[in-house]
Design a protein around this motif. Structure first.
Motif, PDB file in Angstrom:
ATOM      1  N   VAL A  63       0.831  -1.203   0.000  1.00 54.78           N
ATOM      2  CA  VAL A  63       0.000   0.000   0.000  1.00 54.78           C
ATOM      3  C   VAL A  63       0.869   1.258   0.000  1.00 54.78           C
ATOM      4  O   VAL A  63       0.599   2.202  -0.740  1.00 54.78           O
ATOM      5  N   GLY A  64       1.915   1.276   0.821  1.00 56.57           N
ATOM      6  CA  GLY A  64       2.813   2.427   0.835  1.00 56.57           C
ATOM      7  C   GLY A  64       3.472   2.647  -0.513  1.00 56.57           C
ATOM      8  O   GLY A  64       3.557   3.782  -0.994  1.00 56.57           O
ATOM      9  N   SER A  65       3.898   1.583  -1.156  1.00 58.53           N
ATOM     10  CA  SER A  65       4.494   1.696  -2.500  1.00 58.53           C
ATOM     11  C   SER A  65       3.471   2.195  -3.501  1.00 58.53           C
ATOM     12  O   SER A  65       3.796   3.023  -4.367  1.00 58.53           O
ATOM     13  N   PHE A  66       2.236   1.712  -3.398  1.00 60.69           N
ATOM     14  CA  PHE A  66       1.171   2.189  -4.281  1.00 60.69           C
ATOM     15  C   PHE A  66       0.975   3.691  -4.115  1.00 60.69           C
ATOM     16  O   PHE A  66       0.905   4.428  -5.106  1.00 60.69           O
ATOM     17  N   LEU A  67       0.899   4.158  -2.872  1.00 62.90           N
ATOM     18  CA  LEU A  67       0.705   5.591  -2.637  1.00 62.90           C
ATOM     19  C   LEU A  67       1.889   6.396  -3.163  1.00 62.90           C
ATOM     20  O   LEU A  67       1.706   7.450  -3.790  1.00 62.90           O
ATOM     21  N   MET A  68       3.105   5.913  -2.948  1.00 61.92           N
ATOM     22  CA  MET A  68       4.286   6.623  -3.453  1.00 61.92           C
ATOM     23  C   MET A  68       4.304   6.652  -4.979  1.00 61.92           C
ATOM     24  O   MET A  68       4.669   7.669  -5.575  1.00 61.92           O
ATOM     25  N   ASP A  69       3.894   5.557  -5.613  1.00 61.61           N
ATOM     26  CA  ASP A  69       3.782   5.548  -7.081  1.00 61.61           C
ATOM     27  C   ASP A  69       2.797   6.617  -7.544  1.00 61.61           C
ATOM     28  O   ASP A  69       3.041   7.319  -8.534  1.00 61.61           O
ATOM     29  N   GLN A  70       1.686   6.747  -6.823  1.00 60.68           N
ATOM     30  CA  GLN A  70       0.677   7.745  -7.178  1.00 60.68           C
ATOM     31  C   GLN A  70       1.237   9.158  -7.007  1.00 60.68           C
ATOM     32  O   GLN A  70       1.001  10.033  -7.848  1.00 60.68           O
ATOM     33  N   LEU A  71       1.961   9.382  -5.922  1.00 59.34           N
ATOM     34  CA  LEU A  71       2.596  10.685  -5.698  1.00 59.34           C
ATOM     35  C   LEU A  71       3.514  11.044  -6.853  1.00 59.34           C
ATOM     36  O   LEU A  71       3.446  12.145  -7.405  1.00 59.34           O
ATOM     37  N   GLU A  72       4.373  10.119  -7.220  1.00 55.95           N
ATOM     38  CA  GLU A  72       5.355  10.387  -8.258  1.00 55.95           C
ATOM     39  C   GLU A  72       4.695  10.590  -9.619  1.00 55.95           C
ATOM     40  O   GLU A  72       5.107  11.453 -10.398  1.00 55.95           O
ATOM     41  N   GLU A  73       3.639   9.837  -9.903  1.00 55.32           N
ATOM     42  CA  GLU A  73       2.920  10.018 -11.168  1.00 55.32           C
ATOM     43  C   GLU A  73       2.191  11.361 -11.186  1.00 55.32           C
ATOM     44  O   GLU A  73       2.178  12.056 -12.202  1.00 55.32           O
ATOM     45  N   LEU A  74       1.591  11.724 -10.085  1.00 54.51           N
ATOM     46  CA  LEU A  74       0.928  13.016  -9.958  1.00 54.51           C
ATOM     47  C   LEU A  74       1.925  14.144 -10.211  1.00 54.51           C
ATOM     48  O   LEU A  74       1.639  15.099 -10.939  1.00 54.51           O
TER      49      LEU A  74
END
Length: 120
Positions: free
Chosen positions: A56-67
């Protein structure tokens, strides 16, 4: 905490990770021009205990970086407390590097580490 999250939601800065069943697994707050007006700043990230070590943390970080990429940013930023060595290791594995240290930034006796990641 509740007031902070409410303000983040009102400003469009709150992002949630939910399961297919709608259960809240994690959340993050991203301030788009939060680091000196230059880079998106991860102000808060949290993963529910029952979802730790499940990506979940990796998913959120991926979303941050894509954003950040979609926003045209070339870097992202965050701060992590000096005692939070697990989070520091997590961020380093993801390519974050130490920009500097801010002693007593949020609380006396605790140093905040400012970390950045260069986006490709």
């Amino acid at each position: 905490m509740e007031n902070s999250l409410r303000r983040a939601a009102e400003r469009g800065e709150l992002y949630l990770a939910r399961t297919e069943e709608g259960q809240l697994a994690g959340a993050m707050r991203v301030v788009m021009g939060g680091f000196c007006g230059l880079y998106p700043y991860l102000s808060l990230i949290g993963v529910r205990d029952t979802f730790r070590d499940k990506g979940v943390g990796s998913f959120l970080m991926d979303q941050l970086e894509e954003l950040a990429r979609r926003n045209g940013s070339r870097r992202v930023s965050l701060m992590v407390s000096d005692f939070n060595t697990g989070a520091q290791a997590f961020y380093r594995r993801r390519g974050y590097w130490l920009l500097g240290e801010l002693p007593n930034a949020a609380k006396a006796g605790i140093t905040e580490l400012v970390m950045l990641k260069d986006l490709d």
